[in-house]
Structure formats: structure tokens, C-alpha cells
Design an enzyme around this catalytic site. Structure first.
Site, PDB file in Angstrom:
ATOM      1  N   GLU A  28       0.867  -1.173   0.000  1.00  0.00           N
ATOM      2  CA  GLU A  28       0.000   0.000   0.000  1.00  0.00           C
ATOM      3  C   GLU A  28       0.898   1.215   0.000  1.00  0.00           C
ATOM      4  O   GLU A  28       1.679   1.415   0.927  1.00  0.00           O
ATOM      5  CB  GLU A  28      -0.879   0.037   1.260  1.00  0.00           C
ATOM      6  CG  GLU A  28      -2.070  -0.845   1.215  1.00  0.00           C
ATOM      7  CD  GLU A  28      -2.988  -0.635   2.434  1.00  0.00           C
ATOM      8  OE1 GLU A  28      -2.567  -0.034   3.447  1.00  0.00           O
ATOM      9  OE2 GLU A  28      -4.128  -1.099   2.351  1.00  0.00           O
ATOM     10  N   ASN A  49       1.228  14.293  -8.616  1.00  0.00           N
ATOM     11  CA  ASN A  49       2.087  14.726  -9.718  1.00  0.00           C
ATOM     12  C   ASN A  49       3.132  13.652  -9.979  1.00  0.00           C
ATOM     13  O   ASN A  49       3.490  12.896  -9.073  1.00  0.00           O
ATOM     14  CB  ASN A  49       2.814  16.029  -9.372  1.00  0.00           C
ATOM     15  CG  ASN A  49       1.879  17.142  -9.008  1.00  0.00           C
ATOM     16  OD1 ASN A  49       0.851  17.322  -9.642  1.00  0.00           O
ATOM     17  ND2 ASN A  49       2.217  17.891  -7.977  1.00  0.00           N
ATOM     18  N   HIS A  62      11.738  23.789  -4.050  1.00  0.00           N
ATOM     19  CA  HIS A  62      10.439  24.411  -4.292  1.00  0.00           C
ATOM     20  C   HIS A  62       9.548  24.441  -3.058  1.00  0.00           C
ATOM     21  O   HIS A  62       9.650  23.581  -2.177  1.00  0.00           O
ATOM     22  CB  HIS A  62       9.669  23.636  -5.374  1.00  0.00           C
ATOM     23  CG  HIS A  62      10.391  23.531  -6.666  1.00  0.00           C
ATOM     24  ND1 HIS A  62      10.319  22.400  -7.452  1.00  0.00           N
ATOM     25  CD2 HIS A  62      11.195  24.391  -7.331  1.00  0.00           C
ATOM     26  CE1 HIS A  62      11.046  22.580  -8.548  1.00  0.00           C
ATOM     27  NE2 HIS A  62      11.586  23.776  -8.493  1.00  0.00           N
ATOM     28  N   LYS A  72       3.714  17.510   1.325  1.00  0.00           N
ATOM     29  CA  LYS A  72       3.901  16.541   0.241  1.00  0.00           C
ATOM     30  C   LYS A  72       4.304  15.188   0.812  1.00  0.00           C
ATOM     31  O   LYS A  72       5.023  15.107   1.803  1.00  0.00           O
ATOM     32  CB  LYS A  72       5.022  16.991  -0.702  1.00  0.00           C
ATOM     33  CG  LYS A  72       4.782  18.308  -1.392  1.00  0.00           C
ATOM     34  CD  LYS A  72       6.006  18.698  -2.205  1.00  0.00           C
ATOM     35  CE  LYS A  72       5.838  20.048  -2.851  1.00  0.00           C
ATOM     36  NZ  LYS A  72       7.073  20.491  -3.516  1.00  0.00           N
ATOM     37  N   HIS A 119      11.573  21.906  -0.926  1.00  0.00           N
ATOM     38  CA  HIS A 119      11.782  20.519  -1.322  1.00  0.00           C
ATOM     39  C   HIS A 119      12.482  20.440  -2.670  1.00  0.00           C
ATOM     40  O   HIS A 119      12.170  21.195  -3.584  1.00  0.00           O
ATOM     41  CB  HIS A 119      10.424  19.807  -1.401  1.00  0.00           C
ATOM     42  CG  HIS A 119      10.503  18.471  -2.035  1.00  0.00           C
ATOM     43  ND1 HIS A 119      10.033  18.225  -3.319  1.00  0.00           N
ATOM     44  CD2 HIS A 119      11.032  17.304  -1.603  1.00  0.00           C
ATOM     45  CE1 HIS A 119      10.253  16.948  -3.615  1.00  0.00           C
ATOM     46  NE2 HIS A 119      10.860  16.374  -2.603  1.00  0.00           N
ATOM     47  N   TYR A 132       4.567  12.699  -6.426  1.00  0.00           N
ATOM     48  CA  TYR A 132       4.266  13.581  -5.304  1.00  0.00           C
ATOM     49  C   TYR A 132       2.769  13.530  -5.021  1.00  0.00           C
ATOM     50  O   TYR A 132       1.976  13.655  -5.941  1.00  0.00           O
ATOM     51  CB  TYR A 132       4.500  15.042  -5.632  1.00  0.00           C
ATOM     52  CG  TYR A 132       5.688  15.495  -6.392  1.00  0.00           C
ATOM     53  CD1 TYR A 132       6.450  16.542  -5.885  1.00  0.00           C
ATOM     54  CD2 TYR A 132       6.030  14.979  -7.635  1.00  0.00           C
ATOM     55  CE1 TYR A 132       7.532  17.043  -6.592  1.00  0.00           C
ATOM     56  CE2 TYR A 132       7.110  15.463  -8.340  1.00  0.00           C
ATOM     57  CZ  TYR A 132       7.852  16.501  -7.815  1.00  0.00           C
ATOM     58  OH  TYR A 132       8.916  16.997  -8.511  1.00  0.00           O
ATOM     59  N   ASP A 170      14.636  27.282 -11.784  1.00  0.00           N
ATOM     60  CA  ASP A 170      15.396  26.849 -10.612  1.00  0.00           C
ATOM     61  C   ASP A 170      16.758  27.534 -10.528  1.00  0.00           C
ATOM     62  O   ASP A 170      17.256  27.805  -9.440  1.00  0.00           O
ATOM     63  CB  ASP A 170      15.563  25.332 -10.608  1.00  0.00           C
ATOM     64  CG  ASP A 170      14.265  24.604 -10.276  1.00  0.00           C
ATOM     65  OD1 ASP A 170      13.273  25.264  -9.905  1.00  0.00           O
ATOM     66  OD2 ASP A 170      14.243  23.362 -10.405  1.00  0.00           O
TER      67      ASP A 170
END
Length: 185
Positions: A28, A49, A62, A72, A119, A132, A170
């Protein structure tokens, strides 16, 4: 699942119970009830995502600014990455500190990153597929970050940063010392 606390409050490593046999494996990847029982967190993930990247790609660091902050839960489903969360909560005793963990298709580990953290990750394998789960929708107007190449953070990205592949966005993020955090404890 096993929950491993890190040195920074709000960052958790999740190890699922993997059941394998001659056919392969099953686990799971997320169970809201068990996640709440084991972490004490009542999370409502609203968006998933996925990204695919090649060796040497670095994404991050980010976050989304208030009021659209995100927690997240991330994992690497193919290949391997070094995943990093940096505390950007002003007033936190761990401000500017980070936790790094290798996530891979073999260890099945997941990384939970609370709101108030930046992150990012570097790709360690030839190719990596990364997923994510987010508890807030993406809001481009709230999208922000700090420089993934900020040497003051002391992150060993496990790839040569001189040859890192970064997006234009970035590459423009500010250093932590020049950053005015919207997160406060």
C-alpha cells in the site's frame, strides 16, 4: 508502514510493508487511516504529480507561499533520487537545516514534507520516475523556491553540481541568506 522521525520536526520517512513472492511485490503506497494513526496527521491529499528525469537533473528547492502552502508525500517509483527538505520557517531552531534521504524503486521509502519546507531532489540513476502527493493544488502565482545550489545549506547532492541540469526557473532562485521567508513559527 513504519514511520521514522528525523532530526527536524515535520519531516518523516515512511517505510511501507512490502509483500513479495515469486510473482513480484505488493504494498500500500498510501492509506489515510493508517497514516493518521501512525503520524497523528490528518492529511487530505488533493493532487498527485509525476516527473521523469535523467541522471544529474536537480529539481527544487520548491515550495508554495501562503495561503497556498503544501505538504507533500513523495516517492521514487523507478530509479533513485536523493530527496531533500530544507526548513525555511523563520524562528525555527532548525531554520536552514535539511534532511536528505535516498528514495528508490528498491527501498520503496517515502518522504513526508510538511508546510514550511523547501523541497528538491537530484537524480542518482540513469532515469527516475518521481511521484508527489500534495495537500493543496498547484497555484503558479504562489510558486517559489530557494537555490538548490546554495552551498551554505551543506547538502551533498551525490551528483556533480557543476554539471547539474537545472530548469531556468530553478537557476534563478535566491540563496537562503537573501531569502525573506513567508513562514514563521
Amino acid at each position: 508502514m513504519e514511520v521514522i522521525k528525523t532530526d527536524i520536526d515535520g519531516i518523516l520517512i515512511i517505510e511501507p510493508h512490502v509483500f513479495g513472492d515469486s510473482r513480484g511485490y505488493f504494498f500500500e503506497s498510501f492509506n489515510a487511516k493508517e497514516f493518521k494513526e501512525k503520524t497523528g496527521l490528518d492529511i487530505n491529499f488533493v493532487q498527485d504529480n509525476e516527473s521523469m528525469s535523467t541522471y544529474g537533473v536537480m529539481r527544487g528547492l520548491h515550495f508554495q507561499r501562503p495561503p497556498f502552502t503544501q505538504s507533500k508525500l513523495v516517492r521514487c517509483v523507478s530509479g533513485s533520487v536523493l530527496d531533500v527538505a530544507v526548513d525555511i520557517r523563520k524562528g525555527s531552531p532548525t531554520y536552514g537545516k535539511h534532511v536528505a534521504v535516498e528514495l528508490s524503486e528498491h527501498n520503496h521509502r517515502q518522504f513526508f514534507i510538511s508546510k514550511g519546507f523547501a523541497h528538491g531532489f537530484s537524480v542518482l540513476s540513469e532515469k527516475a520516475v518521481f511521484q508527489y502527493k500534495c495537500d493543496e493544488f498547484y497555484h503558479p502565482e504562489a510558486d517559489s523556491g530557494i537555490s538548490i545550489l546554495d552551498s551554505s545549506l551543506g547538502i551533498d547532492w551525490k551528483v556533480p553540481v557543476d554539471n547539474a541540469l537545472l530548469s531556468e526557473k530553478d537557476a534563478r532562485h535566491s540563496l537562503l541568506k537573501d531569502f525573506n521567508s513567508p513562514f514563521h513559527l
